[in-house]
Design a protein around this motif. Structure first.
Motif, PDB file in Angstrom:
ATOM      1  N   TYR A  64      -6.380  -7.122  -8.860  1.00 55.03           N
ATOM      2  CA  TYR A  64      -4.858  -7.103  -9.379  1.00 55.03           C
ATOM      3  C   TYR A  64      -4.577  -8.567  -9.972  1.00 55.03           C
TER       4      TYR A  64
ATOM      5  N   ILE B 103      -3.175  -4.393   1.942  1.00 54.91           N
ATOM      6  CA  ILE B 103      -3.685  -4.642   0.866  1.00 54.91           C
ATOM      7  C   ILE B 103      -5.210  -5.578   1.305  1.00 54.91           C
TER       8      ILE B 103
ATOM      9  N   PRO C 112       1.279  -1.367  -0.359  1.00 60.24           N
ATOM     10  CA  PRO C 112      -0.208  -0.155   0.074  1.00 60.24           C
ATOM     11  C   PRO C 112       0.944   1.497  -0.051  1.00 60.24           C
TER      12      PRO C 112
ATOM     13  N   SER D 286      -2.236   0.019  -7.247  1.00 65.05           N
ATOM     14  CA  SER D 286      -2.388  -0.356  -6.460  1.00 65.05           C
ATOM     15  C   SER D 286      -3.089   0.288  -4.954  1.00 65.05           C
ATOM     16  N   PRO D 287      -2.894  -0.385  -4.017  1.00 66.86           N
ATOM     17  CA  PRO D 287      -3.556  -0.555  -2.943  1.00 66.86           C
ATOM     18  C   PRO D 287      -3.268   0.865  -2.321  1.00 66.86           C
TER      19      PRO D 287
ATOM     20  N   GLU E  65     -11.306   0.092   2.289  1.00 65.61           N
ATOM     21  CA  GLU E  65     -10.300  -0.282   1.440  1.00 65.61           C
ATOM     22  C   GLU E  65     -10.460   0.982   0.582  1.00 65.61           C
TER      23      GLU E  65
ATOM     24  N   SER F 156      -8.882  -5.497  -3.172  1.00 68.24           N
ATOM     25  CA  SER F 156      -8.202  -5.032  -4.367  1.00 68.24           C
ATOM     26  C   SER F 156      -7.109  -6.030  -4.874  1.00 68.24           C
ATOM     27  N   GLN F 157      -6.702  -6.949  -3.799  1.00 71.53           N
ATOM     28  CA  GLN F 157      -6.012  -7.841  -4.061  1.00 71.53           C
ATOM     29  C   GLN F 157      -6.734  -9.442  -5.350  1.00 71.53           C
TER      30      GLN F 157
ATOM     31  N   ASN G 293      -7.277  -0.125   6.301  1.00 72.47           N
ATOM     32  CA  ASN G 293      -7.087  -1.667   6.895  1.00 72.47           C
ATOM     33  C   ASN G 293      -5.912  -1.978   6.763  1.00 72.47           C
TER      34      ASN G 293
ATOM     35  N   PHE H  25      -8.132   2.051  -3.050  1.00 75.97           N
ATOM     36  CA  PHE H  25      -7.167   1.340  -4.207  1.00 75.97           C
ATOM     37  C   PHE H  25      -6.763   2.074  -5.754  1.00 75.97           C
TER      38      PHE H  25
END
Length: 356
Positions: free
Chosen positions: A334, A326, A175, A307-308, A296, A330-331, A322, A298
């Motif tokens: 990505y 991340i 992040p 990009s978090p 979250e 977001s994960q 968070n 991002f």
């Protein structure tokens, strides 16, 4: 469709040997694409030539009046050897949106996609293979009339450069810390905020410099009129997960219509998430953070993909998001976007274009 003339270099460069040290936008390949525009003749003489300096008259209008637009794209090498582009037709369509706003003659979008494919095919050995790396592509157009006077150009050059790159941010997928700008304005509705033009980025430098002095990676811009509504980060569109809603600022003429933003919205909605494009004030985000509802945040963009955001600084208020880690949305975003881009996941959306 015009024939593209090709002149190969007689002095090839040494390619990088350590792909973990590529950085971003520091290394350039052996060749570049060029095409000229002259009033009365249109776009002509498309060619791929050895990378090198170009000759400009000191009175070239781009140097004095900023009539310039650009795009950002990537080419990816799949594990099975295929070379893939990600929605290149959308980049060329957006380039024409920028062209129209800056009085630059429109390009043939399909032809330019083919030109980029041909350039990438020639430079394919420059595409890195390490996870998270790619070949960044920079199409751009600039005015070259040798004239001191403010009017739309009659002579322009369209170019495409290639650069093997790693992660855009030093943090990689960790992040990033974002500074909320309150004093300076980047764009307003009716201006050029929705285009990719150099002036937008020049307008951001002062705030970016201040953010870096305070040890923040990037700047989050607020609207230029009321200074209260979130717009975008300098290099990314932004999303906030508030309760069960994923909010991203609506496109109202002052922020860029990101290709990765568009793709993220389509993916998130296909997974059943409630994604809303609307006005979002920094005050609403701060209240959500205080109430424990900001789960979250991002950013999305070609350079960083996803990009978090782990921290926001708004005046004296610091919002930790968070726990600086991340988040699951977001994960997954990505993983799936990069999985499609690098050919590791099935492209059920029909987004990738293979370079022959």
């Amino acid at each position: 469709m015009q024939e593209i003339r090709v002149e190969l270099t007689k002095n090839p460069k040494q390619k990088p040997t350590d792909e973990s040290k590529l950085g971003f936008g520091k290394i350039f390949t052996d060749h570049m694409f060029m095409m000229n525009y002259d009033e009365g003749e249109g776009w002509h003489d498309p060619r791929i030539v050895p990378y090198g300096p170009i000759s400009l008259d000191p009175a070239a209008m781009c140097l004095h009046y900023g009539q310039e637009v650009f795009e950002g794209m990537k080419a990816y090498r799949a594990k099975d050897g295929r070379v893939l582009l990600f929605r290149p037709e959308k980049n060329m369509a957006r380039l024409n949106v920028s062209n129209e706003r800056l009085c630059i003659p429109l390009i043939d979008e399909a032809f330019c996609v083919e030109a980029i494919k041909k350039l990438v095919e020639i430079e394919k050995d420059w595409i890195p293979t390490m996870d998270g790396t790619s070949l960044y592509l920079r199409p751009f157009i600039f005015a070259v009339d040798p004239h001191i006077g403010v009017h739309p150009a009659k002579q322009l050059i369209f170019m495409v450069l290639c650069s093997p790159v790693g992660a855009y941010y030093p943090e990689g997928l960790n992040p990033v810390k974002i500074y909320v700008e309150q004093n300076y304005v980047r764009a307003v509705r009716g201006g050029m905020g929705f285009t990719k033009t150099a002036g937008n980025y020049a307008a951001s430098l002062k705030a970016q410099d201040e953010a870096e002095k305070q040890h923040y990676t990037q700047v989050l811009w607020l609207d230029g009129v009321e200074r209260k509504y979130i717009e975008e980060v300098g290099t990314m569109n932004v999303f906030f997960v508030i309760g069960d809603e994923i909010v991203t600022p609506a496109l109202q003429g002052s922020i860029l219509s990101g290709i990765t933003r568009m793709s993220s919205i389509e993916l998130l909605r296909s997974w059943g998430y409630n994604v809303t494009e609307r006005k979002l004030s920094i005050e609403e985000v701060a209240q959500a953070a205080d109430q424990g509802l900001l789960k979250e945040a991002f950013g999305t963009g070609t350079a960083a993909v996803v990009s978090p955001i782990g921290e926001l600084k708004w005046g004296d208020k610091i919002m930790n998001i968070n726990n600086g880690e991340i988040g699951p949305i977001s994960q997954k975003l990505y993983d799936d976007l990069t999985g499609i881009q690098w050919g590791n996941l099935p492209d059920n959306m029909g987004w990738t274009v293979e370079v022959k």
